[in-house]
Design a protein around this motif. Structure first.
Motif, PDB file in Angstrom:
ATOM      1  N   THR A  70      -2.885   0.596  -3.956  1.00 19.39           N
ATOM      2  CA  THR A  70      -2.409  -0.748  -3.661  1.00 19.39           C
ATOM      3  C   THR A  70      -1.812  -1.372  -4.908  1.00 19.39           C
ATOM      4  O   THR A  70      -2.358  -1.241  -5.998  1.00 19.39           O
ATOM      5  CB  THR A  70      -3.568  -1.623  -3.147  1.00 19.39           C
ATOM      6  OG1 THR A  70      -4.153  -0.984  -2.022  1.00 19.39           O
ATOM      7  CG2 THR A  70      -3.083  -2.986  -2.719  1.00 19.39           C
TER       8      THR A  70
ATOM      9  N   VAL B  18      -5.254   5.758  -0.484  1.00 19.48           N
ATOM     10  CA  VAL B  18      -4.283   4.667  -0.472  1.00 19.48           C
ATOM     11  C   VAL B  18      -4.338   3.936  -1.802  1.00 19.48           C
ATOM     12  O   VAL B  18      -5.405   3.548  -2.265  1.00 19.48           O
ATOM     13  CB  VAL B  18      -4.588   3.674   0.684  1.00 19.48           C
ATOM     14  CG1 VAL B  18      -3.622   2.496   0.652  1.00 19.48           C
ATOM     15  CG2 VAL B  18      -4.510   4.389   2.028  1.00 19.48           C
TER      16      VAL B  18
ATOM     17  N   CYS C  65       0.852  -1.186   0.000  1.00 10.50           N
ATOM     18  CA  CYS C  65       0.000   0.000   0.000  1.00 10.50           C
ATOM     19  C   CYS C  65       0.889   1.237   0.000  1.00 10.50           C
ATOM     20  O   CYS C  65       1.930   1.260   0.661  1.00 10.50           O
ATOM     21  CB  CYS C  65      -0.899   0.005   1.222  1.00 10.50           C
ATOM     22  SG  CYS C  65      -2.004  -1.404   1.302  1.00 10.50           S
TER      23      CYS C  65
END
Length: 65
Positions: free
Chosen positions: A42, A40, A30
């Motif tokens: 990923t 965030v 992340c």
């Protein structure tokens, strides 16, 4: 899920909010910017490794000038 965020020792700013932070969670990596930790991204280790190799080779240097 709690993540252990890691920050580069190259981070700028006296308040520590001018950096990208990374955390490993399961088989994913992340990424977030410390100035807006709600967002965030990923990815997985192989694409991140390719990005790091390219950054070390200077392929993105023109973007920060």
């Amino acid at each position: 899920m709690s993540r252990a965020w890691r920050k580069s020792s190259y981070s700028a700013g006296t308040q520590g909010n001018e950096c990208v932070e990374l955390a490993a969670t399961g088989g994913a990596i992340c990424l977030r910017e410390s100035d807006d930790p709600r967002v965030v991204l990923t990815t997985t280790p192989p694409p991140l490794a390719a990005f790091i190799r390219a950054a070390k080779a200077g392929e993105f240097d023109g973007l920060t000038e």
